[in-house]
Design a protein around this motif. Sequence first.
Motif, PDB file in Angstrom:
ATOM      1  N   TYR A   1      38.263  39.523  46.732  1.00  0.00           N
ATOM      2  CA  TYR A   1      38.846  40.862  46.554  1.00  0.00           C
ATOM      3  C   TYR A   1      40.143  40.795  45.739  1.00  0.00           C
ATOM      4  CZ  TYR A   1      40.645  45.495  47.718  1.00  0.00           C
ATOM      5  OH  TYR A   1      41.150  46.768  47.635  1.00  0.00           O
ATOM      6  N   LEU A   2      41.060  39.928  46.167  1.00  0.00           N
ATOM      7  CA  LEU A   2      42.365  39.882  45.481  1.00  0.00           C
ATOM      8  C   LEU A   2      42.272  39.156  44.142  1.00  0.00           C
ATOM      9  CD1 LEU A   2      44.730  39.115  48.502  1.00  0.00           C
ATOM     10  CD2 LEU A   2      44.327  41.320  47.394  1.00  0.00           C
ATOM     11  N   GLY A   3      41.452  38.098  44.101  1.00  0.00           N
ATOM     12  CA  GLY A   3      41.363  37.308  42.866  1.00  0.00           C
ATOM     13  C   GLY A   3      40.543  38.000  41.790  1.00  0.00           C
ATOM     14  N   ALA A   4      39.602  38.851  42.200  1.00  0.00           N
ATOM     15  CA  ALA A   4      38.694  39.423  41.201  1.00  0.00           C
ATOM     16  C   ALA A   4      38.545  40.945  41.339  1.00  0.00           C
ATOM     17  CB  ALA A   4      37.329  38.738  41.322  1.00  0.00           C
ATOM     18  N   ILE A   5      37.944  41.408  42.430  1.00  0.00           N
ATOM     19  CA  ILE A   5      37.469  42.804  42.464  1.00  0.00           C
ATOM     20  C   ILE A   5      38.595  43.823  42.287  1.00  0.00           C
ATOM     21  CG2 ILE A   5      36.279  44.514  43.911  1.00  0.00           C
ATOM     22  CD1 ILE A   5      34.616  42.201  45.001  1.00  0.00           C
ATOM     23  N   ARG A   6      39.756  43.545  42.893  1.00  0.00           N
ATOM     24  CA  ARG A   6      40.844  44.527  42.736  1.00  0.00           C
ATOM     25  C   ARG A   6      41.298  44.616  41.268  1.00  0.00           C
ATOM     26  NH1 ARG A   6      46.226  44.573  46.213  1.00  0.00           N
ATOM     27  NH2 ARG A   6      46.688  43.113  44.549  1.00  0.00           N
TER      28      ARG A   6
ATOM     29  N   GLU B   1      39.237  35.798  26.489  1.00  0.00           N
ATOM     30  CA  GLU B   1      40.469  35.480  27.234  1.00  0.00           C
ATOM     31  C   GLU B   1      40.225  35.630  28.732  1.00  0.00           C
ATOM     32  OE1 GLU B   1      43.492  34.747  26.127  1.00  0.00           O
ATOM     33  OE2 GLU B   1      43.084  35.025  23.982  1.00  0.00           O
ATOM     34  N   PRO B   2      40.578  34.622  29.533  1.00  0.00           N
ATOM     35  CA  PRO B   2      40.543  34.832  30.986  1.00  0.00           C
ATOM     36  C   PRO B   2      41.748  35.677  31.415  1.00  0.00           C
ATOM     37  CG  PRO B   2      41.322  32.612  30.477  1.00  0.00           C
ATOM     38  CD  PRO B   2      41.007  33.278  29.159  1.00  0.00           C
ATOM     39  N   LEU B   3      41.550  36.529  32.401  1.00  0.00           N
ATOM     40  CA  LEU B   3      42.691  37.277  32.955  1.00  0.00           C
ATOM     41  C   LEU B   3      42.907  36.733  34.365  1.00  0.00           C
ATOM     42  CD1 LEU B   3      41.637  40.878  31.818  1.00  0.00           C
ATOM     43  CD2 LEU B   3      43.338  39.386  30.741  1.00  0.00           C
ATOM     44  N   ILE B   4      43.871  35.828  34.479  1.00  0.00           N
ATOM     45  CA  ILE B   4      44.150  35.183  35.772  1.00  0.00           C
ATOM     46  C   ILE B   4      45.640  35.357  36.017  1.00  0.00           C
ATOM     47  CG2 ILE B   4      44.055  33.012  37.092  1.00  0.00           C
ATOM     48  CD1 ILE B   4      41.984  31.986  35.037  1.00  0.00           C
ATOM     49  N   ASP B   5      46.015  36.331  36.799  1.00  0.00           N
ATOM     50  CA  ASP B   5      47.458  36.522  37.019  1.00  0.00           C
ATOM     51  C   ASP B   5      47.718  37.135  38.395  1.00  0.00           C
ATOM     52  OD1 ASP B   5      46.529  39.050  36.667  1.00  0.00           O
ATOM     53  OD2 ASP B   5      47.503  39.374  34.735  1.00  0.00           O
ATOM     54  N   GLY B   6      48.982  37.238  38.746  1.00  0.00           N
ATOM     55  CA  GLY B   6      49.358  37.822  40.037  1.00  0.00           C
ATOM     56  C   GLY B   6      49.556  36.754  41.099  1.00  0.00           C
TER      57      GLY B   6
END
Length: 355
Positions: free
Chosen positions: A23-28, A198-203
């Motif tokens: 949920y936090l890493g992807a779906i949100r 581009e990967p979007l990996i943040d937060g």
Amino acid sequence: MSSFKPLVFSGVQPTGNLHLGNYLGAIRKFVALQESHDCIYCVVDLHSITAQLVHDDLPGQTRAITAAFLASGIDPKKHIVFNQSRVSQHAELAWIFNCVARIGWMNRMTQFKDKAGKDRENASLGLLAYPSLMAADILVYRATHVPVGDDQKQHLELTRDIAAKFNNDFSQKIGELGLGVEMQAGDETVNGYFPLTEPLIDGPATRVMSLRDGTKKMSKSDPSDLSRINLTDDADAISKKIKKAKTDPEPLPSELGGLKDRPEAENLVGIYAALSETSREQVIAEFGGRQFSVFKPALAELAVEKLAPVAAEMRRISADRAYVDAVLRDGGERASAIAERTMKDVRDIIGLLDD
Ligand code: AQP
């Protein structure tokens, strides 16, 4: 010079209950990106048979993930939601990418090493080729951005390698057919057909860890249910799991640096920051010096507040199977139309006769 149209693609495997990490890493992030991009979100059922071929209820799991997408706020009318196996072009492009990718690239994938374990010879060929199918999932739409958790970073790098090799190997043909976008490849300019996605990996929650072991990723396949918060957990289960989460005896530090070598504390702080949409720094500013007996109830309350409405909505949507199936059917048709345009180009580029 033209450029690729921005497009977001991502997928989730129907391998079990979705958890807080998914949920936090992807779906949100999927939900947030709908505001700024065209998005395609996929339940990747073909991936789910790579580690285990026979599932008790694959259709039910596929519908459950779809319900989680919709319950979290993904709009299937403005964007596209479907299950992968409906669009056969994913598998077709994956075969071509199997011929682009090198065996050495696949052998380096840490997810393959982890999932195959010691008995590598007995792992399915599909598990080894998984990243090639993932590259096809993304590139059959020529997607430019992929929101994922940190564990998928290496697969995204491989997707770029596959795109770059295809672009280089077929640069001349892509140019002759007028299908390319001029791209820089080292010192050279090539005609690229596929974007370098581009990967979007943040937060603060790109890798949510197990509640029982702060050095292991929270995972659907962990045998301990106490290791994860499932999106279907009720308020009591969420509170119990957070209360039982492994921690150390020290209070939370007053500086972020104090979380170093305290993986369980760091994980809970990251989860709090992500759920409250703040930063780890702000969580430490609020709870630094406090005991877990204070922090855990605050975290449990926050988790219930954020996740209970998603679980309730998932139950409501799941009860309407015809609606979920209609979403997947409609999404599949729209996805197929885009994927077939790409495959037509790819067949022309390679020289595969199709009419
Ligand atoms: N622990 C995690 N923290 C942050 N993000 C995570 N993701 C998975 N686990 C975490 C992200 O969720 C998306 C969907 O994952 P997936 O279903 O494709 O498979 P996975 O990465 O293999 O997830 P699991 O839960 O660990 O499944 P199993 O146990 O079946 O292998 C991806 O974007 C992933 O990064």
